[in-house]
Motif scaffolding. Sequence first.
Motif, short mmCIF file in Angstrom:
data_model
loop_
_atom_site.label_atom_id
_atom_site.label_comp_id
_atom_site.label_asym_id
_atom_site.label_seq_id
_atom_site.Cartn_x
_atom_site.Cartn_y
_atom_site.Cartn_z
N TYR A 414 -9.16 -3.24 8.25
CA TYR A 414 -9.95 -2.01 8.17
C TYR A 414 -11.44 -2.34 8.27
O TYR A 414 -11.95 -3.17 7.53
N ARG A 418 -16.99 1.33 10.42
CA ARG A 418 -16.53 2.61 10.97
C ARG A 418 -16.33 3.67 9.88
O ARG A 418 -15.76 4.73 10.14
N GLU A 428 -11.64 6.54 11.48
CA GLU A 428 -10.77 5.67 12.28
C GLU A 428 -11.22 4.22 12.09
O GLU A 428 -12.03 3.69 12.84
N PHE A 512 -8.91 2.31 17.82
CA PHE A 512 -8.92 2.44 16.36
C PHE A 512 -8.14 3.69 15.98
O PHE A 512 -8.12 4.67 16.73
N CYS A 513 -7.54 3.67 14.78
CA CYS A 513 -6.87 4.87 14.29
C CYS A 513 -7.18 5.03 12.81
O CYS A 513 -7.74 4.14 12.16
N THR A 514 -6.81 6.17 12.27
CA THR A 514 -7.03 6.44 10.84
C THR A 514 -6.00 5.70 10.00
O THR A 514 -4.91 5.38 10.48
N ARG A 517 -2.46 7.07 9.96
CA ARG A 517 -1.68 6.90 11.19
C ARG A 517 -1.44 5.43 11.53
O ARG A 517 -0.83 5.14 12.56
N TRP A 521 0.97 3.85 14.54
CA TRP A 521 0.33 3.24 15.70
C TRP A 521 0.61 1.75 15.77
O TRP A 521 0.71 1.17 16.85
#
Length: 970
Positions: A414, A418, A428, A512-514, A517, A521
């Motif tokens: 992480y 961001r 994200e 990138f994703c949250t 999710r 992903w």
Amino acid sequence: MSFATLIHRASLPSPQVSVEQARHLLAQHYGLNGTLQALGSQQDLNYRIDSERGRFVLKICRGDYALVELQAQHAGLKYLAEKGAVKVPRVMAATNGADLLTLDVGGESVHVRLLDYIDGQPLTALDHLGHEVVAGFGRLCGEMDLALVGFDHPGLERTLQWDARHASALIEHLLPVIEDERQRTLIAEVAEQARLRLQPLVEKLPVQAIHMDITDDNVVWQRDARRHWQLQGVIDFGDLVRTWRITDLSVTCAALLHHAAGDPFVILPAVQAYHAVNPLQHEELLALWPLIVARAAVLVLSGEQQVSIDPGNTYSRDNLTHEWEIFRVATSVPLALMEAAILTAVGQTLPDIDSEGFAPLLPGLVGREFALIDLGVLSAHFEAGNWEQPGIDQRLLSEAAAIHGLAASRYGQYRLSRTRPDSADEPETFPLHVELHVPKGSAVEAPFAGVLHLSADGALRLDGPQLSLRLLGVKASLHGGAALVKGQVLGSVDGPLIVQLIRGAQLEAPLFCTPSRAAAWQALSPSPAALLGLACDAEPELDAATLLARRDASFARTQKHYYVDPPRIERGWRNHLIDMQGRSYLDMLNNVAVLGHGHPRMAAVASRQWSLLNTNSRFNYAAVAEFSERLLKLAPEGMDRVFLVNSGSEANDLAIRLAWAASGGRDMISVLEAYHGWTVGADAVSTSIADNPKALSSRPDWVHAVTAPNTYRGEFRGADSAPDYVRSVEQHLAKLDEQKRQLAGFICEPVYGNAGGISLPPGYLKKVYEMVRARGGVCIADEVQVGYGRMGHFFWGFEEQGVVPDIITMAKGMGNGQPLGAVITRREIAEALEAEGYFFSSAGGSPVSCQIGMAVLDVMEEEKLWENAQVVGAHFKARLEALIDQYPLVGAVHGSGFYLGVELIRDRATLEPATEETTLLCDRLRELGIFMQPTGDYLNVLKIKPPMVTSRRSVDFFVDMLAKVLEEGL
């Protein structure tokens, strides 16, 4: 029923039966009289009946409906009632004993039934449904299907427009009702995608009787005493049918999407809850999302059709907005993503990828060592907010490559850079790729066979039989469309190299994703570590729940934590706190970190002094004298002595001892609903039942609690209530006089901090101080929460009352988190304690604490934080006060500067505290990225005391989110 009949049924308007006609039916056939209220329905007509015999629902449907279908519904209701698993309506017999009547009303044949009414409400109108409610829908759906698994009836074999088995045919037939060509094409395309996904699964889907309409319209709820929604029952069995079991859950989940605020992942708690009570087969899990997409398409088409043929049907017209929102959310993400999300939510995985046969992507670098750069939340590379600088991650990688030759980021770590302060949206922060910094010109080869594609953004994509490889930063040596064999040269490195793997050739994955999710992903865009021959996956972090369990097993649980399931917070910056997934939370309750979190001056001062000396104040060093002098300059004239301690509790405890010593008495006057600390002495004068439920019954006999001068909800109200509250003090003093007991002193917050910053009535402290001093007592101003510039207009809270105390206690923001408290008084009071021996606090006044204390004062002045509290705090209060006229729940706004209280009430006349609503509001604000907690004896006040660096942007974000939650309803 044939498909032609289905199409005919799907085109029927609801029966035309007026209220007067319905009232006549009730009287004639059921012997009932009462008031009627129309209830919504797409093709039926429903009336709620309030009669002397109770409340009922009159259901009227067209005579076109086969009787056997209605008989199946009645049989199903009886079956479920006998099982007792789910509460359902009872069918009431007519005066002739029949439970179903076929009548002619105004020349129209209709079927008429009467059911009892389940009290409660549907949740259709609520914008937001909490996690527990969403899970409740899924659990109910699973329990209903379990209960119906043994039910059968001839009327279940019907061709129904909502049955997912007929979705494709119905969509094809109804598509012409959409006039907009773009919308029509989109519906056709997504419906076809869903059909193709379902096609290989249908033969393995279990079939049984299902309700097929467990939606926010047809599930009845009520709030309990804690304002939590509790399930009451299920209504409307008009879609009872024998079909695929998974259809039931798909209908429920589709209905939840219009409460999803655009996020289809909202359904996952429902899926998990269903699966927990009624396990789903793998094929059902794969079929669920395609069925939801097909359902969404049918909803909008059927809705548009119904509005066109029955324009007066308000229910259908209102529902159409929801139906288009369901369709928008259902088509907002790839089918593959939701399939992966559903599988991972219940602990299942996608098939493994065979990675053993990969050829090296960068053959010239095989065996070379990469510097793996920590870009996570706790990275030592990040300090003083430098992660907010654009391109910081790439710069760190580039600098590392310049030193080590090769550098790489970690897949799945992480990213702190961001994070998004002052945002309700999840950031994200989860990388689905690895970034490599390698020498320019390094050869890049195909790790597997596939077809090469070049995109407009400069990316290369190699589509293989199992996986696709996406590359950025490569100069291609081949044209798009070329078929490559494993090991064939793709091109050369032309900049920072982005490497991403994706399952399948049709899927586009983000870089990138949250966090919410990430699991889904990851299944679709797995780590390229094996392809790179590089151990670049992020180390697994200790999750918040595991850490909390460890805390509860070792850390005394009476030391409470915020929230039932708190996030893991390990970093802060200014007025935000950051969890391990990189989400920033607006800190609206941390009056300790007055300068904000992570202030570089604090780190530098503490580090420097620790490297020199940290000891106790019995040694002779400059800092203790310098800091004491600084504090006295802030105090009123005549105060000339300072005690340094570690906390507000110690400061108040010492103040009580000073009062005892100076007066020769022990009896203390304190104020109800106040909190002064946890030590024996400070706790004795604390009367807040929010902090100690036994506070009023456990006071020692030397503590005399007077009426709380609360001008908003107290015994006397308004700005002119001081004389009324002073009488309570007079009465207690008179009793002490009668008993010839020497008064020691009076302790009070000069602004009612624990009640949310309520100002005392003008003149109250002046009169009370006079009476106390006339009896030889000492006046203590507890400034631990409200003092030290936080109020904006006043540095000390007692300035608002125009008085000067004999003793001032303070702590909280003095050390910006360093344990630091102080007592300021006059020489004669300080020296009175000497007769009882010397005073000593081991760490109080240590060199580190003193240096930090002075640095806090310096920064407050340099950064104009008192001015910020005044200006931004005034804007803050004005915005909060504007909510009073907008939302009945907001009763009052107290305080000033950055010490504010929003008091929530249920009734403007009685001021009934909205305790449960306040708790729910705080929990919801946390979901939106804000930390806030309730205060006051009724826990109905939002005690707003953020760091004094809080900006106007943060203030506006807080008020906007508060308004959003109030708008949602509590």
